[in-house]
Design a protein around this motif. Structure first.
Motif, PDB file in Angstrom:
ATOM      1  N   ILE A 131      -1.918  -1.336   4.011  1.00 60.07           N
ATOM      2  CA  ILE A 131      -0.939  -1.614   2.956  1.00 60.07           C
ATOM      3  C   ILE A 131      -1.632  -1.798   1.608  1.00 60.07           C
ATOM      4  CG2 ILE A 131       0.772  -3.274   2.137  1.00 60.07           C
ATOM      5  CD1 ILE A 131       1.365  -3.861   5.135  1.00 60.07           C
ATOM      6  N   VAL A 132      -2.619  -2.676   1.572  1.00 60.53           N
ATOM      7  CA  VAL A 132      -3.314  -2.967   0.314  1.00 60.53           C
ATOM      8  C   VAL A 132      -3.997  -1.715  -0.219  1.00 60.53           C
ATOM      9  CG1 VAL A 132      -5.207  -4.286  -0.732  1.00 60.53           C
ATOM     10  CG2 VAL A 132      -3.600  -5.416   0.804  1.00 60.53           C
ATOM     11  N   GLY A 133      -4.638  -0.957   0.636  1.00 55.01           N
ATOM     12  CA  GLY A 133      -5.321   0.251   0.208  1.00 55.01           C
ATOM     13  C   GLY A 133      -4.380   1.252  -0.436  1.00 55.01           C
ATOM     14  N   HIS A 134      -3.223   1.463   0.178  1.00 54.87           N
ATOM     15  CA  HIS A 134      -2.278   2.417  -0.398  1.00 54.87           C
ATOM     16  C   HIS A 134      -1.715   1.933  -1.732  1.00 54.87           C
ATOM     17  CE1 HIS A 134      -2.470   4.454   3.447  1.00 54.87           C
ATOM     18  NE2 HIS A 134      -1.873   5.473   2.862  1.00 54.87           N
ATOM     19  N   VAL A 135      -1.406   0.668  -1.827  1.00 54.39           N
ATOM     20  CA  VAL A 135      -0.849   0.137  -3.082  1.00 54.39           C
ATOM     21  C   VAL A 135      -1.904   0.149  -4.184  1.00 54.39           C
ATOM     22  CG1 VAL A 135       0.075  -1.939  -4.189  1.00 54.39           C
ATOM     23  CG2 VAL A 135       0.916  -1.250  -1.941  1.00 54.39           C
ATOM     24  N   ILE A 136      -3.075  -0.379  -3.897  1.00 54.50           N
ATOM     25  CA  ILE A 136      -4.127  -0.501  -4.920  1.00 54.50           C
ATOM     26  C   ILE A 136      -4.640   0.867  -5.353  1.00 54.50           C
ATOM     27  CG2 ILE A 136      -6.469  -1.359  -5.379  1.00 54.50           C
ATOM     28  CD1 ILE A 136      -4.362  -3.556  -5.450  1.00 54.50           C
ATOM     29  N   VAL A 137      -4.935   1.742  -4.402  1.00 55.72           N
ATOM     30  CA  VAL A 137      -5.466   3.051  -4.778  1.00 55.72           C
ATOM     31  C   VAL A 137      -4.437   3.850  -5.562  1.00 55.72           C
ATOM     32  CG1 VAL A 137      -6.274   5.272  -3.874  1.00 55.72           C
ATOM     33  CG2 VAL A 137      -7.188   3.144  -2.951  1.00 55.72           C
ATOM     34  N   GLY A 138      -3.186   3.793  -5.154  1.00 56.91           N
ATOM     35  CA  GLY A 138      -2.138   4.482  -5.901  1.00 56.91           C
ATOM     36  C   GLY A 138      -2.004   3.961  -7.320  1.00 56.91           C
ATOM     37  N   ILE A 160      -9.735  -5.680 -13.017  1.00 62.04           N
ATOM     38  CA  ILE A 160      -8.327  -5.702 -12.591  1.00 62.04           C
ATOM     39  C   ILE A 160      -8.207  -5.562 -11.076  1.00 62.04           C
ATOM     40  CG2 ILE A 160      -6.139  -4.438 -12.676  1.00 62.04           C
ATOM     41  CD1 ILE A 160      -6.856  -3.684 -15.565  1.00 62.04           C
ATOM     42  N   TRP A 161      -8.813  -4.517 -10.515  1.00 67.76           N
ATOM     43  CA  TRP A 161      -8.520  -4.137  -9.139  1.00 67.76           C
ATOM     44  C   TRP A 161      -9.256  -4.943  -8.091  1.00 67.76           C
ATOM     45  CZ3 TRP A 161      -4.181  -2.088  -9.674  1.00 67.76           C
ATOM     46  CH2 TRP A 161      -3.889  -1.271 -10.755  1.00 67.76           C
ATOM     47  N   LEU A 162     -10.449  -5.404  -8.351  1.00 66.67           N
ATOM     48  CA  LEU A 162     -11.152  -6.208  -7.342  1.00 66.67           C
ATOM     49  C   LEU A 162     -10.445  -7.538  -7.069  1.00 66.67           C
ATOM     50  CD1 LEU A 162     -14.891  -5.464  -8.186  1.00 66.67           C
ATOM     51  CD2 LEU A 162     -13.546  -4.644  -6.242  1.00 66.67           C
ATOM     52  N   PRO A 163     -10.114  -8.335  -8.101  1.00 69.66           N
ATOM     53  CA  PRO A 163      -9.379  -9.571  -7.807  1.00 69.66           C
ATOM     54  C   PRO A 163      -7.987  -9.315  -7.220  1.00 69.66           C
ATOM     55  CG  PRO A 163     -10.263  -9.621 -10.041  1.00 69.66           C
ATOM     56  CD  PRO A 163     -10.500  -8.256  -9.508  1.00 69.66           C
ATOM     57  N   LEU A 164      -7.323  -8.263  -7.713  1.00 77.22           N
ATOM     58  CA  LEU A 164      -5.991  -7.944  -7.190  1.00 77.22           C
ATOM     59  C   LEU A 164      -6.052  -7.552  -5.710  1.00 77.22           C
ATOM     60  CD1 LEU A 164      -3.081  -7.844  -8.123  1.00 77.22           C
ATOM     61  CD2 LEU A 164      -3.419  -5.449  -8.714  1.00 77.22           C
ATOM     62  N   THR A 165      -7.078  -6.822  -5.331  1.00 77.61           N
ATOM     63  CA  THR A 165      -7.271  -6.445  -3.931  1.00 77.61           C
ATOM     64  C   THR A 165      -7.495  -7.680  -3.064  1.00 77.61           C
ATOM     65  OG1 THR A 165      -8.210  -4.313  -4.568  1.00 77.61           O
ATOM     66  CG2 THR A 165      -8.697  -5.098  -2.349  1.00 77.61           C
ATOM     67  N   MET A 202      -4.162  -9.824  -2.961  1.00 78.54           N
ATOM     68  CA  MET A 202      -3.122  -9.173  -2.167  1.00 78.54           C
ATOM     69  C   MET A 202      -3.457  -9.215  -0.676  1.00 78.54           C
ATOM     70  SD  MET A 202      -1.535  -5.452  -2.905  1.00 78.54           S
ATOM     71  CE  MET A 202      -0.187  -4.813  -1.959  1.00 78.54           C
ATOM     72  N   SER A 203      -4.735  -9.049  -0.338  1.00 72.93           N
ATOM     73  CA  SER A 203      -5.154  -9.115   1.067  1.00 72.93           C
ATOM     74  C   SER A 203      -4.918 -10.505   1.650  1.00 72.93           C
ATOM     75  CB  SER A 203      -6.634  -8.747   1.200  1.00 72.93           C
ATOM     76  OG  SER A 203      -6.855  -7.430   0.794  1.00 72.93           O
ATOM     77  N   LEU A 204      -5.295 -11.526   0.902  1.00 73.49           N
ATOM     78  CA  LEU A 204      -5.089 -12.901   1.381  1.00 73.49           C
ATOM     79  C   LEU A 204      -3.605 -13.244   1.472  1.00 73.49           C
ATOM     80  CD1 LEU A 204      -7.924 -14.759  -0.532  1.00 73.49           C
ATOM     81  CD2 LEU A 204      -7.811 -14.265   1.919  1.00 73.49           C
ATOM     82  N   TRP A 205      -2.819 -12.743   0.543  1.00 73.48           N
ATOM     83  CA  TRP A 205      -1.385 -13.013   0.521  1.00 73.48           C
ATOM     84  C   TRP A 205      -0.672 -12.348   1.701  1.00 73.48           C
ATOM     85  CZ3 TRP A 205       2.717  -9.575  -1.243  1.00 73.48           C
ATOM     86  CH2 TRP A 205       3.950 -10.212  -1.347  1.00 73.48           C
ATOM     87  N   LEU A 206      -1.122 -11.164   2.114  1.00 76.21           N
ATOM     88  CA  LEU A 206      -0.444 -10.415   3.172  1.00 76.21           C
ATOM     89  C   LEU A 206      -0.935 -10.726   4.581  1.00 76.21           C
ATOM     90  CD1 LEU A 206      -0.109  -6.826   1.685  1.00 76.21           C
ATOM     91  CD2 LEU A 206       1.720  -8.404   2.263  1.00 76.21           C
ATOM     92  N   MET A 207      -2.131 -11.278   4.732  1.00 76.66           N
ATOM     93  CA  MET A 207      -2.713 -11.418   6.061  1.00 76.66           C
ATOM     94  C   MET A 207      -1.858 -12.265   7.009  1.00 76.66           C
ATOM     95  SD  MET A 207      -5.143 -10.452   8.026  1.00 76.66           S
ATOM     96  CE  MET A 207      -6.483  -9.919   7.001  1.00 76.66           C
TER      97      MET A 207
END
Length: 126
Positions: free
Chosen positions: A60-67, A86-91, A94-99
């Motif tokens: 999920i995170v990979g598809h959202v972040i890479v897109g 931007i993208w490293l902290p967001l990744t 988002m990973s911690l929020w979704l796990m």
């Protein structure tokens, strides 16, 4: 043997609630599943989520972040340091929020499908 509602069980699990009753806590700690539900007594100690939650979260995170990163690169062409800022902290966030919701949903799906010991015992009802 009655059918158990899959989507309701996954939704309850994603909210951190017992997939059976929807009231009791599913997690003792951040990712530690409780041994039993404190409301209905459903046993969770035999769940087998294993590596599935991290894989689903990465998907999920990979598809959202890479897109979003590709769109941002094409639209604005920012420098690499800005991408990293931007993208490293967001990744990470988002990973911690979704796990936990992903793990809860997968435990709920296992319960609904009677997998890994959820189909036997004294708590057969839905």
């Amino acid at each position: 043997m009655t059918n158990r509602p899959k989507f309701a069980a996954m939704y309850r699990g994603a909210r951190g609630k017992c997939p059976r009753c929807g009231t009791g806590r599913l997690f003792e700690k951040f990712l530690k599943v409780a041994d039993t539900c404190d409301n209905c007594g459903q046993a969770f100690h035999h769940h087998r989520a294993d590596d599935a939650p991290p894989y689903v979260t990465m998907f999920i995170v990979g598809h959202v972040i890479v897109g979003a990163m590709l769109y941002y690169e094409i639209a604005y062409q920012p420098p690499m340091w800005l991408h990293a800022a931007i993208w490293l902290p967001l990744t990470l966030l988002m990973s911690l929020w979704l796990m936990q919701p992903v793990k809860g949903a997968l435990v709920g799906l296992q319960w609904a499908n009677r997998m890994h010991g959820f189909g036997s015992g004294s708590h057969e009802g839905a």
